[in-house]
Design a protein around this motif. Structure first.
Motif, PDB file in Angstrom:
ATOM      1  N   GLU A  52     -52.798  80.532 -41.576  1.00 26.63           N
ATOM      2  CA  GLU A  52     -53.178  80.068 -40.247  1.00 26.63           C
ATOM      3  C   GLU A  52     -53.110  78.551 -40.131  1.00 26.63           C
ATOM      4  O   GLU A  52     -52.784  78.023 -39.068  1.00 26.63           O
ATOM      5  N   MET A  56     -50.935  76.656 -37.212  1.00 24.78           N
ATOM      6  CA  MET A  56     -51.517  75.737 -36.236  1.00 24.78           C
ATOM      7  C   MET A  56     -50.866  74.362 -36.321  1.00 24.78           C
ATOM      8  O   MET A  56     -50.607  73.721 -35.305  1.00 24.78           O
ATOM      9  N   LEU A  59     -47.693  74.435 -34.554  1.00 24.94           N
ATOM     10  CA  LEU A  59     -47.891  74.315 -33.109  1.00 24.94           C
ATOM     11  C   LEU A  59     -48.151  72.867 -32.725  1.00 24.94           C
ATOM     12  O   LEU A  59     -47.565  72.335 -31.782  1.00 24.94           O
ATOM     13  N   ILE A  60     -49.055  72.210 -33.470  1.00 22.73           N
ATOM     14  CA  ILE A  60     -49.457  70.857 -33.076  1.00 22.73           C
ATOM     15  C   ILE A  60     -48.303  69.884 -33.234  1.00 22.73           C
ATOM     16  O   ILE A  60     -47.995  69.108 -32.328  1.00 22.73           O
TER      17      ILE A  60
ATOM     18  N   ILE B 108     -62.546  82.129 -35.710  1.00 23.96           N
ATOM     19  CA  ILE B 108     -61.463  81.963 -36.675  1.00 23.96           C
ATOM     20  C   ILE B 108     -61.700  80.733 -37.545  1.00 23.96           C
ATOM     21  O   ILE B 108     -62.435  79.827 -37.179  1.00 23.96           O
ATOM     22  N   ASN B 109     -61.021  80.713 -38.694  1.00 26.02           N
ATOM     23  CA  ASN B 109     -61.197  79.642 -39.679  1.00 26.02           C
ATOM     24  C   ASN B 109     -60.761  78.289 -39.156  1.00 26.02           C
ATOM     25  O   ASN B 109     -61.306  77.278 -39.543  1.00 26.02           O
ATOM     26  N   VAL B 110     -59.702  78.287 -38.339  1.00 28.05           N
ATOM     27  CA  VAL B 110     -59.113  77.013 -37.940  1.00 28.05           C
ATOM     28  C   VAL B 110     -59.380  76.754 -36.460  1.00 28.05           C
ATOM     29  O   VAL B 110     -58.504  76.307 -35.733  1.00 28.05           O
ATOM     30  N   LEU B 113     -58.474  73.390 -34.953  1.00 36.05           N
ATOM     31  CA  LEU B 113     -57.018  73.195 -34.867  1.00 36.05           C
ATOM     32  C   LEU B 113     -56.439  73.999 -33.714  1.00 36.05           C
ATOM     33  O   LEU B 113     -55.517  73.556 -33.043  1.00 36.05           O
ATOM     34  N   TYR B 114     -56.998  75.191 -33.510  1.00 40.28           N
ATOM     35  CA  TYR B 114     -56.530  76.042 -32.408  1.00 40.28           C
ATOM     36  C   TYR B 114     -56.737  75.329 -31.077  1.00 40.28           C
ATOM     37  O   TYR B 114     -55.813  75.252 -30.259  1.00 40.28           O
ATOM     38  N   PHE B 116     -57.080  72.177 -30.576  1.00 38.26           N
ATOM     39  CA  PHE B 116     -56.213  70.997 -30.547  1.00 38.26           C
ATOM     40  C   PHE B 116     -54.778  71.399 -30.215  1.00 38.26           C
ATOM     41  O   PHE B 116     -54.115  70.750 -29.389  1.00 38.26           O
ATOM     42  N   ALA B 117     -54.312  72.504 -30.819  1.00 36.51           N
ATOM     43  CA  ALA B 117     -52.948  72.969 -30.557  1.00 36.51           C
ATOM     44  C   ALA B 117     -52.794  73.375 -29.098  1.00 36.51           C
ATOM     45  O   ALA B 117     -51.816  72.998 -28.429  1.00 36.51           O
ATOM     46  N   LEU B 170     -63.129  73.832 -40.801  1.00 34.30           N
ATOM     47  CA  LEU B 170     -62.466  73.741 -39.501  1.00 34.30           C
ATOM     48  C   LEU B 170     -63.037  74.735 -38.508  1.00 34.30           C
ATOM     49  O   LEU B 170     -62.565  74.825 -37.380  1.00 34.30           O
TER      50      LEU B 170
END
Lengths: 210, 332
Positions: A52, A56, A59-60, B108-110, B113-114, B116-117, B170
């Motif tokens: 994951e 991500m 994506l970023i 979720i773990n991230v 980041l999600y 941010f994405a 995260l």
């Protein structure tokens, strides 16, 4: 497992089809949009195999920054709609052999890498990597990157920095006649610098340089 | 059957998240206009419903019944896709926002980041709308907006790194729980200020509303849009603003934690605390809109790249060295 397979085929079909559409579509801006779709579906595939963090970051970095710059360039250059597609047109096909050569080389490289990985796994010594199930893959990536591979990691950082400096040096040009605003200068202006009392003779006027 | 059950349960949860978010977006538009009006000694919308609360609903009805005009020379598919993408992206980011220790749709773990994405994808709605309109004002607005959002994302990312250094995870719930002893707004106060200003720029709010600067660009990327499609851009924009407020309250103001862990405050459920914090940040957003004049474009870029980026990078070094020196780095 069935749901897993359905999602996998869904994303991979989108990835492959949009990758083809990148080269096939007539409008350059549409190609970039298909490229973005491709990036997104690939990051979905990354997330599906449990990576994951990579998904991500993909994506970023790619979708959020790189593809925006692509889009910028394509839109700013105003590349008009191509009159004919490369696989139909006969004229001006000088670039097709070169492109084919490059893609054949990349294809063989991929075959060699994947074949080597599949049939001789000890070529790349993955036994040393301690992958434990109870920490998230962000943690395990960090532990590997900043301990065992710290030098390679730092060197790749330096290469990126050099590339960045090179790009800035190449595109930087000193333009003349550009007015720059300096806050310090504006704030620190005093009355006796800004105002001057002039003796004005009648019918002559004064010349004020500006 | 099993799958159907899962799908049914999840859609039930999603509905319970989305409907309040959409309603609160409508309310927040009203609040924005009211705060704006009160600063300028006006009344603001106060006619429809009690205190004018239903003004947004009336506006929405008006938008729905207006005709959607699609310019003849526009790129129709992308023109229609743009507002849909803006609104979808603004809404899907809410999936990971924790409203309580257990009240989160996707833990979720991230998570960070999600978010941010997704917020970095938000630029596509604007750039697609601006390009597909095939007209110069929308295009200029879209170009401005894309450059602005990409620049300020950099400093937001580095500010998030500051917080993550103190947390060591995260996951958004872990970030909230790490603030049980002290909210990060106190040790990282300069970062909170920079985060606030950057999120103004990220959501194209005044004083950084250059993409839709009405004096120069008519309405920027929204110029050619009308009716429901315009309303979708609008909803997406305000949902994004709310999201940035939620992110700010999770990163710095302790999310769903109550300010003091004492008897009367404990009784208030966590999601109410989160809503109070979001509202507090949103009123700050609205006040800034009312009292600050618009920036010039070069000033905006200078602020982002030459001031915020070095400042936040320096603060990362400071935070990391402080945590390392005093042996406070989170271990897990």
């Amino acid at each position: 497992m069935i749901a897993h397979a359905i999602f996998f085929y869904f994303f991979s079909v989108i990835a492959v089809v949009s990758a083809i559409m990148v080269t096939v579509s007539k409008n350059t801006v549409h190609s970039v949009f298909f490229l973005i779709l491709d990036f997104i579906s690939i990051s979905c595939l990354f997330i599906m195999i449990g990576a994951e963090f990579l998904g991500m970051i993909m994506l970023i970095v790619y979708v959020g920054a790189v593809a925006v710059l692509f889009l910028f360039v394509v839109m700013m250059l105003n590349v008009a709609q191509q009159k004919s597609q490369w696989f139909v047109s006969n004229a001006s096909s000088g670039h097709i052999p070169v492109g084919l050569l490059i893609s054949v080389i990349i294809f063989f490289e991929l075959i060699i890498v994947i074949g080597g990985w599949k049939y001789k796994p000890d070529l790349f010594n993955s036994e040393d990597l301690k992958i434990s199930e109870d920490i998230s893959n962000t943690h395990s990536l960090g532990q590997v990157l900043y301990t065992d591979y710290i030098h390679i990691f730092q060197i790749s950082g330096m290469i990126l920095l050099i590339a960045m400096i090179g790009a800035i040096v190449l595109t930087f040009r000193q333009r003349e006649g550009v007015k720059k605003q300096s806050y310090l200068k504006q704030i620190s202006r005093e009355r006796n610098e800004g105002v001057e009392v002039l003796e004005v003779t009648s019918n002559k006027g004064v010349k004020i340089d500006d | 059957m099993e799958y159907l059950n899962i799908i049914f349960q999840e859609s039930y949860k999603i509905l319970f998240l989305l409907v309040p978010v959409l309603v609160s977006v409508a309310m927040i538009v009203w609040l924005d206009r009211r705060v704006w009006a009160f600063v300028q000694k006006r009344q603001g919308p106060n006619v429809v419903g009690p205190f004018g609360l239903l003004q947004s609903l009336a506006d929405a009805l008006k938008y729905i019944f207006k005709e959607i005009i699609i310019p003849a020379s526009s790129n129709k598919v992308i023109f229609i896709l743009a507002p849909i993408i803006t609104m979808t992206l603004a809404l899907i980011a809410w999936a990971v926002i924790p409203f309580g220790a257990e009240q989160v749709l996707a833990d979720i773990n991230v998570g960070i980041l999600y978010i941010f994405a997704v917020s970095s994808l938000g630029v596509y709605g604007i750039i697609m709308g601006g390009w597909a309109s095939n007209s110069k004002y929308p295009f200029l607005g879209a170009i401005r907006s894309a450059a602005q959002m990409v620049s300020y994302e950099v400093s937001i990312g580095i500010i998030i790194i500051n917080v993550l250094l103190c947390v060591g995870s995260l996951n958004l719930n872990d970030i909230v729980i790490a603030q049980e002893e002290i909210w990060f707004v106190i040790p990282l106060f300069p970062m909170f200020i920079i985060f606030f200003i950057s999120s103004l720029a990220e959501t194209n709010r005044p004083p950084f509303d250059l993409p839709e600067a009405e004096a120069e660009l008519v309405a920027g990327y929204q110029t050619e849009y009308s009716g429901m499609m315009y309303a979708m851009f609008w909803l997406g924009e305000y949902a994004n603003i709310l999201l940035m407020c939620a992110l700010g309250s999770i990163l710095f103001l302790g999310g769903w934690l109550s300010p003091i862990d004492l008897y009367p405050f404990n009784l208030i459920p966590g999601f109410l605390w989160l809503i109070f914090k979001i509202l507090f940040l949103f009123i700050l957003f609205a006040l800034v809109k009312a009292i600050v004049p618009r920036y010039r474009y070069d000033q905006l870029m200078k602020l982002g790249w030459k001031i915020f980026l070095p400042l936040s990078l320096t603060y990362v070094v400071l935070t990391a060295s402080y945590l390392f020196y005093f042996n406070l780095l989170p271990t897990n």
